[in-house]
Design an enzyme around this catalytic site. Sequence first.
Site, PDB file in Angstrom:
ATOM      1  N   SER A  80       1.345  -1.327  -0.627  1.00  0.00           N
ATOM      2  CA  SER A  80       0.023  -0.151   0.090  1.00  0.00           C
ATOM      3  C   SER A  80       1.029   1.235   0.372  1.00  0.00           C
ATOM      4  CB  SER A  80      -0.836  -0.063   1.125  1.00  0.00           C
ATOM      5  OG  SER A  80      -1.876   0.597   1.701  1.00  0.00           O
TER       6      SER A  80
ATOM      7  N   HIS B 119      -2.465  -0.523  -3.509  1.00  0.00           N
ATOM      8  CA  HIS B 119      -3.460   0.795  -3.276  1.00  0.00           C
ATOM      9  C   HIS B 119      -2.432   1.274  -3.899  1.00  0.00           C
ATOM     10  CE1 HIS B 119      -4.457  -2.316   0.589  1.00  0.00           C
ATOM     11  NE2 HIS B 119      -4.782  -2.682  -0.284  1.00  0.00           N
TER      12      HIS B 119
ATOM     13  N   ASP C 168      -4.545  -4.325   5.513  1.00  0.00           N
ATOM     14  CA  ASP C 168      -4.928  -5.240   4.910  1.00  0.00           C
ATOM     15  C   ASP C 168      -4.013  -6.056   4.569  1.00  0.00           C
ATOM     16  OD1 ASP C 168      -6.831  -6.009   2.633  1.00  0.00           O
ATOM     17  OD2 ASP C 168      -6.363  -4.653   1.327  1.00  0.00           O
TER      18      ASP C 168
END
Lengths: 286, 191
Positions: B12, B39, B132
Amino acid sequence: MQPLPDELACEAIELELFVQAMHRRHGYDFSQYAPASLRRRVRQLAERLGCDSISALTGRTLHEPRLLPQLLEGLSVPVSDMFRDPAVFRALREQVLPLLASYPQINIWQAGCAHGEEVYSLAILLEEEGLYERSRIFATDLSANALRQAEEGIYPVREAQQWSRNYQAAGGTRSLVDYYSARYDLLKLDDRLRRNITFAQHNLASDRVFCEAHLVLCRNVLIYFSNPLQDHCLALFRDSLVRGGFLCLGMCESIDFAGNAGDFAAFDAGARIYRLAANTVAMAVP
Amino acid sequence: MKTAAAIVVGCSSGGFDALRVLLGGLDPGLSQPLLVCCHSGSETIELLCELLGRVSPLPVIAAAERHAVRGGHVQLAPTGYHLLVEPDRRFALSTDPRVNHSRPSIDVLFASAAVAWRETLIGVVLTGASADGAEGLRLVRRAGGCAIVQSPVSARVPAMPQAALDRAGADYCVPLADIPPLLNRLCLPRP
């Protein structure tokens, strides 16, 4: 950590039994749904309903018929936004609607409308292009719960900012605020937008063609289906469309493996808009 | 573990630079597929593929719906969709709600890959600001696969690798620079 090789094999069996229970007890066949997402959704359903295994969920599926609406909702409803993928709605507005304008009556089928965000987006497009009075949108979904929400047209107001940006990027000629009223943390779409929308339950896996459509929208629905069921749905759309009719799929969907992909010709490949292949050159005069 | 058949990577915040290091150090002879859920902020998937393709010895492409997972290729999850792998190792997409505020979500990719590859899967969690990937990595290990976590002290944003360590533990917890040679060692046939 101890690896549990058998657990996944057991879960695969549990999943099969659950699918059988849904089919034999309630008449809904999920056996042609793509397995990875189905497994994920069934796991989530089990968790949401407080079942500690899929088998426990299967038990309740058999013995508690009142759970059916919740089961269907959990197994079928993805999320969307108003004017999701603005470029697609711009293409519909600028390229497809001008061609549909030649028909005295325009029928649009939105298959798998979920909570209705894209149905209302479509209604706004038609309104602004001056076509809505002679249009009829059939918005269908498997889930009665989803349809009820779609019919209400009430959404969290926190979405409004993003949706307004989408609307502008899609070529909106007014302001999205003109189409809703906000109260507390909810927004409610103008009731007038619903005047030419018919909401109805329809199962793409088992129900037949029910209208003659000039445009079918089915975005991010077939991505949950295996190849044979995708084929089945494309045939359904083909049979529903008028000569020269349009089909709009989701931005990342592929019909590369569909046996009947040849029935459709790319109209705007980037926006995943197709047209019935037999009539790609000349539009039939209505 | 058995010989690795596939690698899944999640990252991310700070992920783009970390991916450049990770992909840049891979052996061009790797035959396994490497699937990435990143992400990314505003970059389009096409741009991301192009930029990463410049440093990666393996071709970098967007994962395509219904298409078979390709060995020897880096395949990225498209923006706005969850990426899943079917048991027959084809890609599937989903527009289900965000998971950990993210779509694509690392947990979703890892969970499906763990079913598809079981004990032959390697899961890698890199820098990031969310949690996540933690549950996904737990599922990878539970299916018998191998977990690699970037050591939080070496991560631009340590929260995500730390969450993965806390929830799943790891078979290897190493600085970013050590991950490519580790993957090469785990994936190339032993001489």
